[in-house]
Motif scaffolding. Structure first.
Motif, PDB file in Angstrom:
ATOM      1  N   LYS A   1       0.852  -1.189   0.000  1.00 36.68           N
ATOM      2  CA  LYS A   1       0.000   0.000   0.000  1.00 36.68           C
ATOM      3  C   LYS A   1       0.891   1.243   0.000  1.00 36.68           C
ATOM      4  O   LYS A   1       1.893   1.300   0.713  1.00 36.68           O
ATOM      5  CB  LYS A   1      -0.892  -0.008   1.245  1.00 36.68           C
ATOM      6  CG  LYS A   1      -1.429   1.324   1.719  1.00 36.68           C
ATOM      7  CD  LYS A   1      -2.643   1.782   0.958  1.00 36.68           C
ATOM      8  CE  LYS A   1      -3.143   3.130   1.480  1.00 36.68           C
ATOM      9  NZ  LYS A   1      -4.345   3.603   0.807  1.00 36.68           N
ATOM     10  N   ILE A   2       0.527   2.247  -0.810  1.00 34.23           N
ATOM     11  CA  ILE A   2       1.241   3.515  -0.844  1.00 34.23           C
ATOM     12  C   ILE A   2       0.268   4.619  -0.466  1.00 34.23           C
ATOM     13  O   ILE A   2      -0.821   4.726  -1.048  1.00 34.23           O
ATOM     14  CB  ILE A   2       1.811   3.815  -2.247  1.00 34.23           C
ATOM     15  CG1 ILE A   2       2.778   2.719  -2.693  1.00 34.23           C
ATOM     16  CG2 ILE A   2       2.515   5.176  -2.258  1.00 34.23           C
ATOM     17  CD1 ILE A   2       3.071   2.758  -4.181  1.00 34.23           C
ATOM     18  N   SER A   3       0.656   5.437   0.486  1.00 37.18           N
ATOM     19  CA  SER A   3      -0.097   6.645   0.808  1.00 37.18           C
ATOM     20  C   SER A   3       0.833   7.831   0.592  1.00 37.18           C
ATOM     21  O   SER A   3       1.856   7.971   1.272  1.00 37.18           O
ATOM     22  CB  SER A   3      -0.602   6.611   2.251  1.00 37.18           C
ATOM     23  OG  SER A   3      -1.320   7.792   2.541  1.00 37.18           O
ATOM     24  N   PHE A   4       0.468   8.665  -0.363  1.00 36.35           N
ATOM     25  CA  PHE A   4       1.343   9.769  -0.770  1.00 36.35           C
ATOM     26  C   PHE A   4       0.608  11.092  -0.670  1.00 36.35           C
ATOM     27  O   PHE A   4      -0.532  11.222  -1.136  1.00 36.35           O
ATOM     28  CB  PHE A   4       1.794   9.553  -2.224  1.00 36.35           C
ATOM     29  CG  PHE A   4       2.497  10.748  -2.841  1.00 36.35           C
ATOM     30  CD1 PHE A   4       3.848  10.956  -2.634  1.00 36.35           C
ATOM     31  CD2 PHE A   4       1.793  11.657  -3.617  1.00 36.35           C
ATOM     32  CE1 PHE A   4       4.482  12.056  -3.189  1.00 36.35           C
ATOM     33  CE2 PHE A   4       2.420  12.759  -4.188  1.00 36.35           C
ATOM     34  CZ  PHE A   4       3.772  12.963  -3.974  1.00 36.35           C
TER      35      PHE A   4
ATOM     36  N   GLY B   1       2.105  12.779  -7.980  1.00 34.87           N
ATOM     37  CA  GLY B   1       1.054  11.801  -7.742  1.00 34.87           C
ATOM     38  C   GLY B   1       0.726  10.976  -8.967  1.00 34.87           C
ATOM     39  O   GLY B   1       0.451   9.774  -8.871  1.00 34.87           O
ATOM     40  N   LYS B   2       0.755  11.609 -10.125  1.00 40.23           N
ATOM     41  CA  LYS B   2       0.510  10.876 -11.369  1.00 40.23           C
ATOM     42  C   LYS B   2       1.584   9.817 -11.603  1.00 40.23           C
ATOM     43  O   LYS B   2       1.291   8.698 -12.054  1.00 40.23           O
ATOM     44  CB  LYS B   2       0.453  11.845 -12.546  1.00 40.23           C
ATOM     45  CG  LYS B   2      -0.774  12.746 -12.557  1.00 40.23           C
ATOM     46  CD  LYS B   2      -0.724  13.726 -13.712  1.00 40.23           C
ATOM     47  CE  LYS B   2      -1.951  14.646 -13.723  1.00 40.23           C
ATOM     48  NZ  LYS B   2      -1.897  15.633 -14.831  1.00 40.23           N
TER      49      LYS B   2
ATOM     50  N   LYS C   1      -0.649  -2.042  -6.798  1.00 41.34           N
ATOM     51  CA  LYS C   1      -0.586  -1.659  -5.393  1.00 41.34           C
ATOM     52  C   LYS C   1      -1.798  -0.818  -5.023  1.00 41.34           C
ATOM     53  O   LYS C   1      -2.305  -0.048  -5.830  1.00 41.34           O
ATOM     54  CB  LYS C   1       0.685  -0.849  -5.114  1.00 41.34           C
ATOM     55  CG  LYS C   1       1.966  -1.656  -5.068  1.00 41.34           C
ATOM     56  CD  LYS C   1       3.132  -0.753  -4.702  1.00 41.34           C
ATOM     57  CE  LYS C   1       4.398  -1.555  -4.458  1.00 41.34           C
ATOM     58  NZ  LYS C   1       4.874  -2.262  -5.649  1.00 41.34           N
ATOM     59  N   LYS C   2      -2.236  -0.963  -3.797  1.00 46.30           N
ATOM     60  CA  LYS C   2      -3.273  -0.078  -3.275  1.00 46.30           C
ATOM     61  C   LYS C   2      -2.660   1.299  -3.064  1.00 46.30           C
ATOM     62  O   LYS C   2      -1.554   1.413  -2.524  1.00 46.30           O
ATOM     63  CB  LYS C   2      -3.834  -0.622  -1.965  1.00 46.30           C
ATOM     64  CG  LYS C   2      -4.367  -2.046  -2.068  1.00 46.30           C
ATOM     65  CD  LYS C   2      -5.540  -2.126  -3.052  1.00 46.30           C
ATOM     66  CE  LYS C   2      -6.053  -3.551  -3.176  1.00 46.30           C
ATOM     67  NZ  LYS C   2      -5.163  -4.438  -3.943  1.00 46.30           N
ATOM     68  N   ILE C   3      -3.369   2.342  -3.481  1.00 49.87           N
ATOM     69  CA  ILE C   3      -2.810   3.683  -3.356  1.00 49.87           C
ATOM     70  C   ILE C   3      -3.806   4.648  -2.726  1.00 49.87           C
ATOM     71  O   ILE C   3      -5.020   4.499  -2.865  1.00 49.87           O
ATOM     72  CB  ILE C   3      -2.347   4.252  -4.714  1.00 49.87           C
ATOM     73  CG1 ILE C   3      -3.506   4.329  -5.719  1.00 49.87           C
ATOM     74  CG2 ILE C   3      -1.184   3.463  -5.275  1.00 49.87           C
ATOM     75  CD1 ILE C   3      -3.144   5.045  -7.005  1.00 49.87           C
ATOM     76  N   GLY C   4      -3.253   5.621  -2.037  1.00 50.01           N
ATOM     77  CA  GLY C   4      -4.015   6.765  -1.563  1.00 50.01           C
ATOM     78  C   GLY C   4      -3.220   8.006  -1.911  1.00 50.01           C
ATOM     79  O   GLY C   4      -2.038   8.115  -1.555  1.00 50.01           O
ATOM     80  N   LEU C   5      -3.824   8.922  -2.640  1.00 52.63           N
ATOM     81  CA  LEU C   5      -3.125  10.116  -3.126  1.00 52.63           C
ATOM     82  C   LEU C   5      -3.870  11.366  -2.662  1.00 52.63           C
ATOM     83  O   LEU C   5      -5.034  11.548  -2.997  1.00 52.63           O
ATOM     84  CB  LEU C   5      -3.039  10.108  -4.656  1.00 52.63           C
ATOM     85  CG  LEU C   5      -2.407   8.882  -5.322  1.00 52.63           C
ATOM     86  CD1 LEU C   5      -2.512   9.006  -6.838  1.00 52.63           C
ATOM     87  CD2 LEU C   5      -0.946   8.743  -4.898  1.00 52.63           C
TER      88      LEU C   5
ATOM     89  N   SER D   1      -7.200  16.182  -7.572  1.00 51.28           N
ATOM     90  CA  SER D   1      -6.716  16.440  -6.220  1.00 51.28           C
ATOM     91  C   SER D   1      -6.548  15.167  -5.395  1.00 51.28           C
ATOM     92  O   SER D   1      -6.168  15.250  -4.227  1.00 51.28           O
ATOM     93  CB  SER D   1      -7.653  17.412  -5.489  1.00 51.28           C
ATOM     94  OG  SER D   1      -7.509  18.714  -5.988  1.00 51.28           O
ATOM     95  N   GLY D   2      -6.819  14.013  -5.995  1.00 52.72           N
ATOM     96  CA  GLY D   2      -6.476  12.805  -5.271  1.00 52.72           C
ATOM     97  C   GLY D   2      -7.410  11.640  -5.440  1.00 52.72           C
ATOM     98  O   GLY D   2      -8.458  11.725  -6.082  1.00 52.72           O
TER      99      GLY D   2
END
Length: 505
Positions: free
Chosen positions: A237-240, A247-248, A259-263, A471-472
Motif C-alpha cells: 500500500k502507498i499513501s502519498f 502523484g501521477k 498496489k493499493k494507493i491513496g493520493l 486532487s487525489g
C-alpha cells in the motif's frame, strides 16, 4: 517572547551529530555515508545534518516491515495491544509538544502557534485511532441456502507512507496512526527538506518499544528513496501526499503491481464571496485562506471568486490589510506569516508572479521578495494579490503554492459555480453568504472534497480528508482513513454440510 526564544535554543541539534534512520528497531546511517544539511528557511542556515538513504536502506526497511507483519505476528496482534502502543506515543508526544512545535517551526518556517496546533493534532490522531482500533467493524448478512455470510477486515500489509514538507509531522502521523491501528506495518519517508520532527518522533517510537520492523523511517530524496519505495515489490500500500505531478507518477508506477494507493494531491481552491456575506468575516477569512502558512497549504483559498457588487469595497479592504501582515521568523510572537520552504521554491513562486504579469493580470499588492534587514537572508515574499484575471491564465489554473491570491469576478450564482469548478483540481472550496439556502445550494454543486460555509481552513481528525478530480484518490483521517489500510474479506460458511446436487451423474 523570552519563553519562545528559550524553546528555540533548547531544541537545537548539535552540528556534529548526524541524524540517522530508524530501521528494524535500530538507528542506522546510510551505507553510502552521504549526508544532507537541513536548512532553516527563515535564514537559510544549517540547523542539522541527516544521513541520506538510498535503495539499499529501502530494501532493509521494507524487508523488516514484511517480516514483522507476516512472520513475527504484528498482523495477529490484538487490537487492544496496538491501541496501547498508540496511546503511549500520544502521551509522550504530549509531554514534549512545545519542543516538537519549535523544531517544526525551525525546519518548516511556519509560525510557532501553527506548529503547536499541528503537534496537538498529531497527538489527537494517535488517540483517535487507538480508540478506533478496538471498535467492532465486521458484518454479518441474512442470506438464503443455509449459509452464514460475513465480512471481516484484515490489514493490507506493508504500507509506504510518504509525507510532504508543508505539514511534516501531522501528515505523517495521520497516516502512521491509521495504518498501525489497522494492523499494518509501515515505512515512513519524510520530505528530504523537513525530516527533523519525524526523526524526533521515532525517538518516542523507539522508547515505546514497538516490535522490531513494525515502524521504520527512511530518509532521502523522492527521486531515490521515494521511487524505490513506490516500485518495491513487497510494498502492499502507498499513501502519498504531495503535488499532482508526482502523484501521477506514483499512480503509474503502482499500476505495474496493482498496489493499493491513496493520493492527496494539489489544489486551486475557490473561495466564493456573495454580496450578502458578513463583510468583515469574509475579508478576514479571504486573507487567512491564502496567507496562512505563506500559502503553502494544499487546501489554500488561492482563488477569490468575488461578487461584482462588492468588488471595489472588498478589494480595497483586502489589499489594505494584506499590506499590514507582519512577516518574519516563525518563532517571534508578533509574526503572522513566515518564510517559504526554500530558495528554489521561492523562485518558483516568483516565476508565477512574473507569468501573471506577462499574462496581463494586475498586481494590486506584493509581488516581490522581501530584502529588508535580517529578512533578506530568508525566503520571504510579500503577500501578493492579482486582479483582472481570466479563467485561462496559468496563475488561475495552476497551483502556485505560495502567498499569491487571484481574484475572479462573477455576476450570477451560476457563473460563480462555473468559475469555482473551472480547474482540474477539487480539493477544497468555501462559500460566504448569509443566505442559508443559497449556501447549501452552492456548496453541493462545488466539485471539492473539503468545503466550508462562512469559514475557511478548520478540519477535524474525525472527518475525511480527500479530493475530487486531480486532487487525489482515497484519503486520510476519520473512519475512511482507517478503511484505507484494510482489506474486506467475504467469508461464507455452510451451516449444513452436504453435496451441492449440481451434478446429476
Amino acid at each position: 517572547m523570552e519563553a519562545t526564544i528559550h524553546k528555540f535554543e533548547d531544541v537545537l541539534i548539535e552540528k556534529n551529530e548526524v541524524q540517522k534512520m530508524y530501521v528494524n528497531g535500530e538507528w542506522i546511517p546510510s551505507s553510502s555515508n552521504v549526508t544532507r544539511d537541513i536548512l532553516n528557511p527563515a535564514n537559510n542556515q544549517a540547523i542539522a545534518t541527516v544521513t541520506e538513504g538510498g535503495a539499499e536502506e529501502v530494501d532493509l526497511a521494507v524487508e523488516a516491515a514484511k517480516n514483522a507483519f507476516y512472520k513475527n505476528g504484528w498482523k495477529q496482534t490484538y487490537a487492544r495491544t496496538r491501541a496501547e502502543f498508540l496511546l503511549k506515543v500520544a502521551d509522550k508526544l504530549e509531554e514534549r509538544k512545545e519542543e516538537f512545535a519549535m523544531l517544526e517551526t525551525l525546519n518548516n518556517g511556519k509560525i510557532y502557534e501553527d506548529s503547536l496546533v499541528d503537534v496537538e493534532d498529531a497527538i489527537n490522531q494517535f488517540q483517535y485511532y487507538a480508540g478506533l482500533a478496538t471498535k467492532p467493524h465486521g458484518q454479518t448478512y441474512e442470506v438464503p441456502d443455509e449459509i452464514q455470510a460475513m465480512v471481516v477486515r484484515e490489514p493490507i500489509g506493508v504500507a509506504a507512507l510518504v509525507a510532504p514538507w508543508n505539514f511534516p509531522l501531522v501528515m505523517a502521523t495521520q497516516k502512521m496512526s491509521a495504518a498501525l491501528a489497522a494492523g499494518c506495518t509501515v515505512v515512513v519517508k519524510p520530505d528530504k527538506q523537513t525530516p527533523l520532527t519525524l526523526i524526533r518522533l521515532f525517538e518516542i517510537i523507539d522508547e515505546v518499544g514497538f516490535p522490531k520492523g513494525v515502524v521504520n523511517l527512511v530518509l532521502g530524496s523522492g527521486a531515490v528513496v521515494g521511487d524505490a519505495l513506490i516500485n518495491h515489490e513487497s510494498v502492499d500500500k502507498i499513501s502519498f501526499t504531495g503535488s499532482t505531478e508526482v502523484g501521477k507518477r506514483v499512480m503509474k508506477s503502482a499500476a505495474d503491481s496493482i498496489k493499493k494507493i491513496g493520493l492527496e494531491l494539489g489544489g486551486k481552491s475557490p473561495n466564493i464571496v456573495f454580496a450578502d456575506a458578513d463583510f468583515e468575516a469574509a475579508v478576514d477569512y479571504a486573507l487567512l485562506a491564502i496567507f496562512a502558512g505563506a500559502g503553502q497549504i494544499c487546501s489554500a483559498g488561492s482563488r477569490l471568486i468575488l461578487d461584482r457588487r462588492i468588488y471595489d469595497e472588498f478589494v480595497d479592504e483586502l489589499v489594505s490589510r494584506a499590506k499590514e501582515i507582519n512577516i518574519g521568523p516563525g518563532w517571534l510572537e508578533e509574526t503572522e506569516m513566515g518564510p517559504l520552504i526554500s530558495k528554489d521554491h521561492m523562485n518558483n513562486v516568483l516565476d508565477y508572479i512574473r507569468i501573471g504579469k506577462e499574462e496581463g493580470a494586475e498586481v494590486l499588492c506584493g509581488g516581490h521578495q522581501i530584502l529588508d534587514g535580517d529578512l533578506k537572508e530568508g525566503n520571504y515574499l510579500e503577500p501578493t494579490i492579482f486582479s483582472n484575471t481570466t479563467p485561462e491564465m496559468r496563475i488561475v489554473q495552476e497551483e502556485i503554492f505560495g502567498p499569491v491570491l487571484v481574484i475572479q469576478v462573477f455576476d450570477t450564482e451560476e457563473e460563480a459555480i462555473d468559475l469555482a469548478n473551472g480547474t482540474d483540481f477539487g480539493l477544497a472550496a468555501a462559500v460566504f453568504t448569509n443566505d442559508g439556502a443559497k449556501a447549501q445550494r452552492v456548496i453541493r454543486k462545488l466539485q471539492a472534497g473539503i468545503t466550508w460555509i462562512n469559514t475557511f481552513h478548520p478540519t477535524f481528525n474525525e472527518a475525511p480528508w480527500s479530493g475530487y478530480k486531480q486532487s487525489g484518490i482515497g484519503g486520510d483521517l476519520g473512519t475512511y482513513g482507517f478503511e484505507e489500510y484494510l482489506y474486506k474479506k467475504q467469508i461464507n460458511t455452510a451451516l449444513e454440510v452436504k453435496p451441492s446436487g449440481f451434478y446429476k451423474g
